[in-house]
Design an enzyme around this catalytic site. Structure first.
Site, PDB file in Angstrom:
ATOM      1  N   GLU A 199       0.839  -1.211   0.000  1.00 19.52           N
ATOM      2  CA  GLU A 199       0.000   0.000   0.000  1.00 19.52           C
ATOM      3  C   GLU A 199       0.870   1.257   0.000  1.00 19.52           C
ATOM      4  OE1 GLU A 199      -2.306  -1.509   3.411  1.00 19.52           O
ATOM      5  OE2 GLU A 199      -4.091  -1.114   2.209  1.00 19.52           O
ATOM      6  N   GLU A 245      -3.841  -9.476   4.000  1.00 22.37           N
ATOM      7  CA  GLU A 245      -4.584  -9.128   5.212  1.00 22.37           C
ATOM      8  C   GLU A 245      -5.714 -10.106   5.518  1.00 22.37           C
ATOM      9  OE1 GLU A 245      -3.418  -7.044   3.017  1.00 22.37           O
ATOM     10  OE2 GLU A 245      -2.728  -5.181   3.955  1.00 22.37           O
TER      11      GLU A 245
END
Ligand code: 3H9
Length: 693
Positions: A105, A125
């Site tokens: 990210e 995640e």
């Protein structure tokens, strides 16, 4: 500060430096922002490169900070990315080795990305029960497309960087060292006229987004069952079709919801539990290990064969010893059949089958195993038989060889005493089928050498097992606890339940299989033999007699087509049997018990808290060194539901105060003596604490 700042010829290099994998903890985030500020304030700096020190660009958010104030302390990863995105000078991510989760990210927040070939790229995640919470669900679809991004986010699986060639994810993919390439790229970018691209400005396009997302939602709902995260991932990715800031807000909402779910806590517990299990408090990580290049297995039965396959799979030669040629031939044929079956299913090439079989040799003579580095005994579970084997091993094995027993219940100290080298003796308790089950209980005898333990833990990693160390006691961690669970299952029958109700209740809780179906699968005669032995060794121990009565009816389980349930040929489905149920009801009558309706809630509590209570005793006796070790045993070897995180974490989530209350209530009931709470539970409950702090 866990990020370094350096200027090389007009290019600022910010290096994430937070071992082991440059997790984006608070101090690292702060370091990036400070680096950015210095770079922007320095007129001599023309561009910025962000890179990672050591073995990763970044493994993502620092998982150790989750549920602590540091996780949300400014600058958050969002704020860091905002600073980068608002930079007036171009920012280039130099990605090597690993860019996962928040790491990816962060890279997506940069204007450009240069990657080295083979770098593992993922948004994993979901495996921790959350979703990418720093823009990943919004930015990844903008650079690789909706479908590919959804696939990566819902599975969490890593993809090598070169697979993204031609997408907007990477501007350049290089062989070799990425940093010089990224610096050169940054220099070029700085000399070009701006503005520099931002991923947030791209649009997500798809010809039939609505149809695709509806399909994805249904597919995910069907497989995700007990886990809320995959569904939320689909929702968040769907939001990438909306204006960027709105999508980001929806992603944030999903993230905040998931991070507080018990399922996410359970998955994170399992992630750390697996890694923590390999750490033994008094065995430092730099303890020297012994070389294991050749393994011998004594016994070519189901267990011996399964154990051998683990090593063959890892490319380690195995010699199997038996007393009879036929037994050897049968054992080798089974191993070959297992491999051939995998090949038929396309899981293995024929070449690999032959390669593995080529590493296998057999013998009838102990003389042929004298040069083995590790010898694992998988013979009949009887002390006399073990004595003969270990005395023989002591005679023939080369000095320094590790002598392991696959015993599931016997005293490893006693087994070690049959040799003149107890420091070399250890338990390696594999679970059946040994080539499939993840769990390996490593049983540490009083005299087991630290280097032997360190070696076995290293070997376990090589053969892809989750190894958990247990001290010596009857049944070690797993079987000692399951005995209490089975006792409760039996008492429930005496009091009013039937096998089907018990199995269904605990399966609904999430167990792969209830205790009676499990008994039928494993063979009820095995438990019968153990109880007979126990009746001599520990005459005071009490059980429901129903399991013995069942065996007296000749109902040993699936292998005889009849156990607690009936089985039809070629069908593993259990069918309740009226005679068995009658036997159970009659037994209650014989005991003078008026049968009562037992709720599913009581069934689950009694089965699970029986595990918890014994687990607590195991912990306070030091048989297990930490609660998460017990959970790993149950998650990887006993089908405890992953979304509950193991018995000890589950008890923490219920609250030990509540668990204790329930135990005290059951202590007043039938066979209440089984409910004497472990002192550790009383102590922790009084302090308002849990097993995991
Ligand atoms: C996230 O990023 C959320 C964001 O979207 C939103 C934020 C707002 N943090 O596996 P290994 C430790 S969520 C801290 O044996 P390998 C690990 O505990 C995060 N520590 O090595 C172990 O410690 P120790 C998403 C971490 O080389 C050591 O590193 N990221 C982290 O086989 C070595 O681990 C993930 O889910 C971390 N993020 O594999 C990545 N990751 O030595 C999960 C690892 O003390 N991590 N550690 O036992 C992995 O998949 C692998 O660890 C990795 C390295 C591939 C990175």
């Amino acid at each position: 500060m866990t990020a370094q700042y350096q200027v090389q010829d007009g290019i600022a290099v910010i290096t994430l430096d937070n071992p082991p994998v440059n997790g984006l903890g608070h101090s690292t985030r702060l370091g990036i922002v400070e680096g950015m500020t210095r770079a922007l304030d320095d007129a001599a700096v023309k561009a910025v490169v962000i890179t990672g020190a050591g073995k990763a660009f970044s493994g993502g958010a620092d998982i150790r900070e989750f549920n602590t104030p540091k996780a949300t302390q400014e600058p958050t990863l969002h704020s860091v990315i905002k600073v980068i995105e608002n930079s007036t000078k171009p920012v280039v991510a130099a990605v090597h080795s690993v860019a996962m989760g928040g790491g990816l990210e962060l890279a997506l927040g940069c204007n450009y990305r240069v990657a080295s070939k083979g770098a593992q790229i993922a948004l994993p995640e979901v495996k921790l029960g959350i979703l990418p919470g720093a823009g990943g669900t919004q930015r990844l679809p903008r650079v690789i497309g909706l479908e590919a991004a959804l696939n990566m986010i819902v599975t969490g699986n890593p993809v090598p960087s070169e697979k993204f060639a031609g997408t907007k994810l990477f501007d350049e993919i290089v062989d070799g060292d990425v940093l010089p390439a990224a610096i050169a790229f940054a220099r070029n970018a700085a000399s070009a006229s701006g503005p520099h691209p931002k991923v947030r400005d791209l649009k997500v396009r798809h010809e039939n987004a609505e149809g695709f997302l509806a399909f994805a939602k249904n597919t995910v709902a069907a497989v995700a069952k007990n886990f809320p995260a995959p569904g939320k991932c689909v929702e968040a990715v769907a939001a990438s079709l909306k204006p960027f800031d709105e999508g980001l807000r929806l992603e944030r909402e999903g993230f905040m919801f998931l991070v507080n779910t018990p399922e996410s806590r359970a998955l994170r517990h399992a992630f750390f539990g697996e890694r923590a299990a390999s750490k033994i408090p008094d065995v430092p990580s730099d303890t020297p290990t012994r070389k294991i290049e050749k393994v011998a297995v004594i016994g070519a039965g189901t267990m011996g064969g399964g154990i051998s396959m683990n090593f063959l799979n890892a490319g380690i030669p195995v010699i199997v010893l038996e007393t009879k040629q036929e037994a050897l031939e049968r054992g080798v044929a089974t191993i070959r059949r297992n491999y051939e079956n995998s090949a038929k299913k396309g899981k293995l090439t024929q070449e690999k089958v032959e390669q593995r079989m080529g590493l296998l040799s057999t013998t009838l003579s102990y003389d042929d195993i004298k040069d083995a580095d590790l010898i694992i005994e998988a013979v009949f579970e009887e002390m006399g038989v073990k004595e003969t084997v270990f005395k023989k091993l002591d005679e023939v094995a080369k000095p320094g060889a590790i002598l392991a027993s696959n015993t599931s219940t016997l005293d490893v100290n006693k087994i070690a005493s049959f040799t003149k080298r107890p420091q070399d003796v250890v338990g390696m308790h594999f679970f059946s089928p040994a080539n499939v089950m993840k769990l390996l209980e490593v049983v540490r005898g009083d005299k087991t050498g630290k280097d032997v333990l360190a070696t076995v833990m290293q070997v376990a990693k090589k053969i892809k097992k989750t190894a958990v160390v247990s001290g010596v006691c009857d049944g070690f961690i797993g079987n000692r606890m399951i005995e209490q669970y089975s006792r409760q299952a039996g008492y429930l029958l005496d009091e009013g339940a039937l096998p089907e109700q018990v199995d269904k209740a605990i399966e609904k809780f999430g167990f792969a299989m209830g205790p009676f179906r499990m008994g039928d699968l494993a063979g009820n005669d095995i438990g019968w033999a153990i109880r007979k032995r126990r009746a001599v060794e520990k005459p005071d121990i009490q059980y429901s007699k129903t399991a013995d009565l069942l065996c007296e009816m000749g109902r040993f389980g699936q292998k005889t087509g009849a156990g607690w349930y009936d089985y039809k040929p070629g069908d593993r489905k259990p069918y309740p049997n009226p005679q068995v149920n009658e036997m159970i009801v009659q037994h209650s009558k014989d005991l003078g018990i008026t049968r009562r309706k037992i709720s599913d809630e009581e069934i689950v509590e009694r089965l699970v808290y029986a595990l918890v209570n014994e687990g607590a005793k195991i912990l306070e006796e030091g048989i297990a060194s930490k609660a998460s070790d017990i959970d790993m045993v149950y998650l990887t070897g006993y089908g405890f539901p992953l979304h509950r995180g193991g018995p000890m974490l589950y008890a923490d989530q219920v609250g030990l105060f509540n668990v204790l209350q329930a135990m005290q209530r059951y202590a007043k009931g039938y066979h209440g003596e089984a409910w004497e709470p472990a002192p550790l539970i009383k102590k922790l409950a009084a302090e308002g604490k849990g097993f995991n702090g």
